[in-house]
Design a protein around this motif. Structure first.
Motif, PDB file in Angstrom:
ATOM      1  N   PHE A 209      73.605   6.020 -76.763  1.00 50.04           N
ATOM      2  CA  PHE A 209      72.978   4.846 -76.177  1.00 50.04           C
ATOM      3  C   PHE A 209      73.948   3.668 -76.154  1.00 50.04           C
ATOM      4  CE2 PHE A 209      70.663   0.837 -76.694  1.00 50.04           C
ATOM      5  CZ  PHE A 209      69.884   0.854 -75.556  1.00 50.04           C
TER       6      PHE A 209
ATOM      7  N   PHE B 269      59.769   8.516 -55.623  1.00 51.88           N
ATOM      8  CA  PHE B 269      60.534   8.782 -56.843  1.00 51.88           C
ATOM      9  C   PHE B 269      61.608   9.832 -56.580  1.00 51.88           C
ATOM     10  CE2 PHE B 269      56.644   7.692 -59.655  1.00 51.88           C
ATOM     11  CZ  PHE B 269      57.031   6.375 -59.683  1.00 51.88           C
TER      12      PHE B 269
ATOM     13  N   GLY C 242      65.060  -5.119 -57.869  1.00 51.30           N
ATOM     14  CA  GLY C 242      66.370  -4.537 -58.122  1.00 51.30           C
ATOM     15  C   GLY C 242      66.806  -3.537 -57.064  1.00 51.30           C
TER      16      GLY C 242
ATOM     17  N   LEU D 248      69.082  -9.596 -64.632  1.00 51.28           N
ATOM     18  CA  LEU D 248      68.785  -8.860 -65.859  1.00 51.28           C
ATOM     19  C   LEU D 248      67.797  -9.646 -66.714  1.00 51.28           C
ATOM     20  CD1 LEU D 248      69.919  -6.153 -66.567  1.00 51.28           C
ATOM     21  CD2 LEU D 248      71.646  -7.262 -67.985  1.00 51.28           C
TER      22      LEU D 248
ATOM     23  N   SER E 217      64.488  -9.254 -65.278  1.00 49.85           N
ATOM     24  CA  SER E 217      63.908  -7.930 -65.574  1.00 49.85           C
ATOM     25  C   SER E 217      63.354  -7.884 -66.990  1.00 49.85           C
ATOM     26  CB  SER E 217      64.954  -6.825 -65.466  1.00 49.85           C
ATOM     27  OG  SER E 217      65.696  -6.955 -64.322  1.00 49.85           O
TER      28      SER E 217
ATOM     29  N   LEU F 199      64.011   0.722 -75.871  1.00 48.43           N
ATOM     30  CA  LEU F 199      65.408   0.643 -75.444  1.00 48.43           C
ATOM     31  C   LEU F 199      65.767   1.808 -74.528  1.00 48.43           C
ATOM     32  CD1 LEU F 199      67.493  -0.508 -78.540  1.00 48.43           C
ATOM     33  CD2 LEU F 199      66.893  -1.776 -76.479  1.00 48.43           C
TER      34      LEU F 199
ATOM     35  N   LEU G 229      65.122   1.240 -71.048  1.00 45.35           N
ATOM     36  CA  LEU G 229      65.806   0.071 -70.495  1.00 45.35           C
ATOM     37  C   LEU G 229      66.444   0.307 -69.129  1.00 45.35           C
ATOM     38  CD1 LEU G 229      66.429  -2.853 -71.432  1.00 45.35           C
ATOM     39  CD2 LEU G 229      68.607  -1.993 -72.265  1.00 45.35           C
ATOM     40  N   PRO G 230      67.194   1.400 -68.927  1.00 39.57           N
ATOM     41  CA  PRO G 230      67.866   1.571 -67.637  1.00 39.57           C
ATOM     42  C   PRO G 230      66.908   1.548 -66.453  1.00 39.57           C
ATOM     43  CG  PRO G 230      68.784   3.074 -69.216  1.00 39.57           C
ATOM     44  CD  PRO G 230      67.601   2.432 -69.880  1.00 39.57           C
TER      45      PRO G 230
ATOM     46  N   SER H 292      64.625  -0.557 -65.963  1.00 41.20           N
ATOM     47  CA  SER H 292      64.348  -1.923 -65.513  1.00 41.20           C
ATOM     48  C   SER H 292      65.623  -2.649 -65.081  1.00 41.20           C
ATOM     49  CB  SER H 292      63.610  -2.706 -66.598  1.00 41.20           C
ATOM     50  OG  SER H 292      63.962  -2.265 -67.863  1.00 41.20           O
ATOM     51  N   VAL H 293      66.720  -1.917 -64.987  1.00 41.30           N
ATOM     52  CA  VAL H 293      67.965  -2.525 -64.533  1.00 41.30           C
ATOM     53  C   VAL H 293      68.207  -2.094 -63.087  1.00 41.30           C
ATOM     54  CG1 VAL H 293      70.456  -2.602 -64.903  1.00 41.30           C
ATOM     55  CG2 VAL H 293      68.914  -2.534 -66.858  1.00 41.30           C
ATOM     56  N   SER H 294      68.543  -3.053 -62.248  1.00 38.91           N
ATOM     57  CA  SER H 294      68.849  -2.725 -60.853  1.00 38.91           C
ATOM     58  C   SER H 294      70.008  -1.734 -60.797  1.00 38.91           C
ATOM     59  CB  SER H 294      69.215  -3.999 -60.104  1.00 38.91           C
ATOM     60  OG  SER H 294      69.754  -3.672 -58.851  1.00 38.91           O
ATOM     61  N   PRO H 295      69.923  -0.733 -59.921  1.00 35.10           N
ATOM     62  CA  PRO H 295      71.001   0.261 -59.836  1.00 35.10           C
ATOM     63  C   PRO H 295      72.358  -0.387 -59.609  1.00 35.10           C
ATOM     64  CG  PRO H 295      69.235   0.775 -58.279  1.00 35.10           C
ATOM     65  CD  PRO H 295      68.832  -0.462 -58.993  1.00 35.10           C
TER      66      PRO H 295
ATOM     67  N   ILE I 119      73.389  -3.159 -60.714  1.00 35.05           N
ATOM     68  CA  ILE I 119      73.878  -3.670 -62.000  1.00 35.05           C
ATOM     69  C   ILE I 119      74.368  -2.521 -62.869  1.00 35.05           C
ATOM     70  CG2 ILE I 119      73.207  -4.934 -64.083  1.00 35.05           C
ATOM     71  CD1 ILE I 119      71.259  -6.517 -62.386  1.00 35.05           C
TER      72      ILE I 119
ATOM     73  N   HIS J 146      59.334   8.255 -62.716  1.00 29.75           N
ATOM     74  CA  HIS J 146      60.163   7.157 -62.219  1.00 29.75           C
ATOM     75  C   HIS J 146      61.140   7.647 -61.182  1.00 29.75           C
ATOM     76  CE1 HIS J 146      59.150   3.494 -64.303  1.00 29.75           C
ATOM     77  NE2 HIS J 146      58.774   4.249 -65.284  1.00 29.75           N
TER      78      HIS J 146
END
Lengths: 344, 281, 289
Positions: free
Chosen positions: B27, B107, B213, B256, B259, C107, C110-111, C113-116, C118, C289
């Motif tokens: 991670f 999706f 996004g 970010l 988000s 956590l 998390l990815p 909710s991050v724009s691709p 970014i 997703h």
């Protein structure tokens, strides 16, 4: 309000749930629909409510034919087994709901609605919890809210579907007593469904015992308990023992022995029913006699299982708890009260 | 072991150190370090530099475009997504299961494919676009086109959030409402929809976050005219192509941050819903 | 319905009138047809617009071929890595109680909710010129950006949660009883994992892999940022679709896109089949997703 169910039949996808059922419910009485699961008792309740439509037959509220009315128009109070409270509303909003959805013409003013809702919460002993949400209450409290909500619309009939079914034993007993008191105070015609005979016997003015989509017997708890009209009722209400017997010249025989009781009208093979506590111990030959298979203490008496004769019949009788009978000892008795039904 | 014991409850199952160690390392390397690099890079500009880059008119315009279109798209998705969830859960009709499966198409379909397909449909010579053109409307290469692409990618979030909650609502609640005298319309608007509200809000937030996004399905249909139909993610790419890495990092940091606020809001909705309604959506 | 009698037809208390039902169904299906089905149909019809011959030719172009190869390669690296991660994370989270567990689960998501864009950008900032790592790696002749490693990294980033978020709730549901039984019978940790845990979660794992793979092969934004789009070398299928499209080779673009759409359809069919067949062996995943 008086409710008359007239020759009602209900089928679900061709599967008959009720066969030609008729029942008169008196105004102001508390009547229990009692039966095992699948007996049609909940279906009957939902038909009275208007949540289901009968396949045939009619239901009258007073003199009015309610079969023509939708559930909204019937003005009934319905309490569900799992409360069915609106989880996004506070307790007060739940209780007020029925008044708030009325058309403008018949809707009381807001303040009046709140006042009546508070009054009802007071009646079900939940004042102070108005602002809580259903998820913050215990099961017993939720069911009382559900009852208050049903009473808020001043229903002509109160219908309860296994109202205590989801509660634990202690709360069940308390609510049972409380419901009886509520009924005595408000006097609503009340129909409740239960599969618990103890609950029905303790609570109801009258019982309607149902089995396999039919009504077996309707009567006061005493009548139903003391004079069961069918083998099913005898077996379902209270404890019972049964033996296959034969009647010759008025005397009742078990196998090749007369058992000391007689029934002048009957003849041929029959089934004898009696309750474990309705027996007397006797000496002599003209009696039922058996060997003790097991015995256990039940409250103030001793419940004894007896093997009767050689045919493997087993019955239960109650003896005084200090009776000296031990395993394998021989006991002779006669039923004091009993009933014969035709052999199957 | 005793030091670890305070950190975790004892268990006979082996592999805690190995699996958790691997999880955290992986991670950190894949997600955490790169994200930190992003924040550091935009912080490298200093307070004033950061805000100068963030408040650049073109950046603001792109953020406004992204947020406006994402809000409209999520709003439309809430209305139709709720309706679709309702239809799929409550009604039986031929082809229901196929349509149910189709909900997940966005999706599964790569965004670039969706992008060129939507453009082909809504361009002035496309199947739908030519009708719009006759009416004097332009869909592709305008913010309307952006909104349509965002509706496409956001729909499953709303439907799939509402569906399980709707399935869970017991028939008894609706019957209770009817016995209390509420007509069907009152039951739906006063009992069913309010109890779906947390799921609807969560669905909105998820669809919105995804739309803001989104890049691949939008850029083909957007037209990408600065100050009009240029979305924030595209501006990041443009800044990169100009080798303005810091400028790209600033826009990315702002997005970010937004988000994370959305994520926080979603968690708040769910905590609130669990507390009050007894379920999280 | 049937010939109406004088008896009023009473509405069922928990159903809408038939006409309302059909209006709602029609509106819902029309919306789905317009926004979901139509784009899918468009992909295939555009791809086949000039006939099957052109379609096949487009796919046989060297650029298309190398894009397909690169996409397969990237998925073949990224998916297994995320599977290993998913297994490790779900084992640690489902089988043990430790502080900060809930936070770790958040956590992992998390990815999503991050724009691709970014997700790609962060690697550009980490390895690009002007970063600390970039010049150092270059001095050893290691290329990350605008090369396959960068594409793989960006793909791993965006597909990071797929396997883990499928397995965690599933393994939490299943508890640790089976593993404890196996261990008490003398199995080693590895034996327990291979012979008890893995068979229990195989359908859930497959489900996660399916979704992870679909996204890995289809990712556009993140990969676009790190790839540099060097024709024949760093263009994955979605990037090649864009390239063809921007070069007005519409049929070629849609031909390649139709392969990706096919992948999406196969994914949907398998996913749906898994849900129907093994619904109770999958975690309650209302939303993917």
């Amino acid at each position: 309000m008086e409710v008359r169910v007239q020759n009602v039949r209900k089928e679900f996808d061709r599967f008959p749930a009720l066969h030609d059922v008729s029942l008169d419910i008196k105004s102001g009485e508390l009547i229990a629909l009692l039966g095992p699961s699948g007996s049609g008792k909940t279906t009957l309740l939902r038909l009275i409510a208007g949540l289901e439509r009968p396949t045939a037959g009619k239901i009258f509220f007073g003199d009015e034919d309610a079969s023509e009315k939708s559930v909204q128009e019937r003005n009934i109070g319905f309490v569900f087994q799992h409360y069915a409270l609106f989880r996004h509303m506070t307790i007060l909003e739940n209780v007020s709901f029925g008044l708030e959805v009325r058309p403008r013409a018949t809707r009381p003013p807001k303040a009046e609605i709140r006042r009546r809702a508070r009054e009802l919460l007071d009646l079900v002993q939940l004042s102070g919890l108005e602002k809580r949400y259903p998820s913050q209450l215990s099961g017993g409290q939720r069911q009382r809210v559900a009852l208050a909500r049903a009473l808020a619309i001043e229903p002509g009939v109160l219908l309860l579907d296994e109202p205590f079914g989801a509660l634990d034993a202690q709360v069940r007993r308390e609510l049972r007593k409380w419901l009886r008191e509520m009924h005595d105070r408000t006097g609503h015609t009340t129909v409740f469904v239960t599969h618990d005979q103890e609950e029905a016997l303790e609570l109801a003015d009258r019982l309607c015992v149902m089995s396999q989509g039919k009504i077996e017997q309707v009567g006061t708890p005493d009548t139903v308990y003391d004079q069961p009209q069918s083998p099913f009722v005898f077996g379902f209400i209270g404890e019972s023992s049964t033996l296959p017997v034969n009647i010759e010249r008025g005397d009742i025989w078990l196998g090749d022995r007369p058992i000391g009781i007689s029934s002048p009208e009957a003849v041929g093979p029959a089934r004898l029913f009696f309750r474990p506590h309705d027996i007397e111990l006797v000496d002599g030959d003209a009696a039922l006699s058996g060997v003790v298979a097991s015995s256990r203490r039940v409250g103030g008496t001793r419940r004894v299982e007896l093997d009767i004769g050689g045919a493997g019949h087993r019955v239960e009788i109650d003896l005084p708890f200090d009776h000296p009978a031990g395993e394998r000892s021989q006991i002779s008795f006669r039923p004091k009260r009993w009933k014969l039904f035709p052999a199957e | 072991m005793s030091r670890l014991g305070r950190f975790r409850q004892p268990s006979v199952i082996p592999g805690f150190g190995l699996t958790l160690g691997f999880t955290l390392t992986y991670f950190s390397l894949i997600i955490l370090v790169p994200l930190v690099a992003l924040v550091l890079r935009s912080a490298g500009l200093g307070w004033n530099g950061f805000w100068a880059a963030a408040l650049d008119p073109r950046v603001l315009a792109s953020l406004r475009t992204s947020f406006l279109t994402a809000t409209i798209a999520a709003g439309i998705n809430v209305v139709f997504g709720t309706l679709i969830a309702w239809v799929l859960v409550r009604y039986r009709f031929p082809g229901r299961r196929i349509f149910d499966a189709m909900v997940d198409l966005p999706f599964a379909l790569p965004t670039a494919v969706a992008g060129i397909a939507l453009t082909a449909i809504y361009a002035p010579n496309g199947i739908v676009g030519q009708f719009a053109a006759q009416l004097g409307w332009r869909i592709a290469y305008t913010p309307i086109g952006i909104t349509i692409a965002m509706i496409f990618i956001g729909l499953p979030f709303v439907v799939r959030t509402i569906q399980p909650i709707l399935e869970e609502i017991s028939k008894e609640v609706e019957e209770a409402s009817a016995t209390l005298g509420a007509n069907r319309f009152q039951t739906i608007t006063r009992v069913l929809l309010p109890s779906l509200m947390p799921a609807i809000l969560t669905g909105f937030a998820l669809a919105f976050a995804r739309a803001v996004g989104e890049y691949g399905s939008v850029i083909f249909i957007a037209g990408n005219i600065p100050f009009v139909s240029e979305i924030a993610p595209l501006l990041i790419v443009i800044r990169l192509e100009e080798f303005n890495y810091a400028g790209a990092a600033v826009i990315a940091t702002v997005m970010l941050a937004i988000s994370f606020v959305m994520l926080f809001i979603i968690n708040l909705i769910q905590a609130w819903s669990r507390r009050r309604y007894g379920y999280g959506s | 319905m049937a010939a109406s009698t004088h008896v009023r037809r009473l509405a069922s208390p928990t159903n809408e009138p038939v006409y309302v039902r059909w209006i709602l169904i029609l509106v819902g299906l029309l919306f789905m047809a317009l926004f979901l089905v139509l784009p899918l149909v468009a992909v295939f019809s555009e791809a086949l617009r000039e006939g099957i011959g052109v379609f096949v030719q487009s796919l046989q172009q060297p650029d298309a071929q190398s894009a397909i190869r690169l996409t397969l390669l990237v998925a073949a690296i990224a998916v297994p890595l995320n599977v290993v991660f998913g297994l490790a994370a779900s084992w640690a989270i489902a089988k043990f109680e430790f502080k900060g567990k809930a936070f770790l689960i958040t956590l992992i998501d998390l990815p999503f909710s991050v724009s691709p864009v970014i997700s790609g950008l962060v690697y550009v900032l980490l390895f690009g010129s002007g970063s600390v790592l970039g010049p150092w790696l270059r001095s050893y002749n290691i290329e990350i950006l605008f090369a396959v490693p960068g594409i793989v990294l960006a793909t791993i980033f965006v597909t990071f949660p797929f396997v883990a978020r499928e397995l965690i709730p599933l393994m939490q549901d299943q508890g640790s009883g089976d593993e404890e039984a196996a261990l008490s019978l003398g199995a080693s940790g590895w034996q327990t994992f291979w012979r008890v845990t893995l068979p229990n979660i195989k359908w859930g794992l497959l489900y996660g892999v399916l979704l992870c793979n679909a996204r890995a092969m289809g990712e556009f934004g993140a990969v676009a940022v790190v790839s540099g789009k060097i024709r024949g070398q760093t263009t994955t299928m979605p990037l090649q679709v864009e390239m063809f499209y921007n070069e007005y080779q519409s049929t070629a673009a849609f031909a390649l896109a139709s392969l990706l759409a096919l992948l999406a359809l196969v994914t949907l069919v398998l996913k749906t089949a898994l849900e129907w067949r093994f619904g109770d062996e999958l975690a309650a995943t209302g939303r993917g997703h």
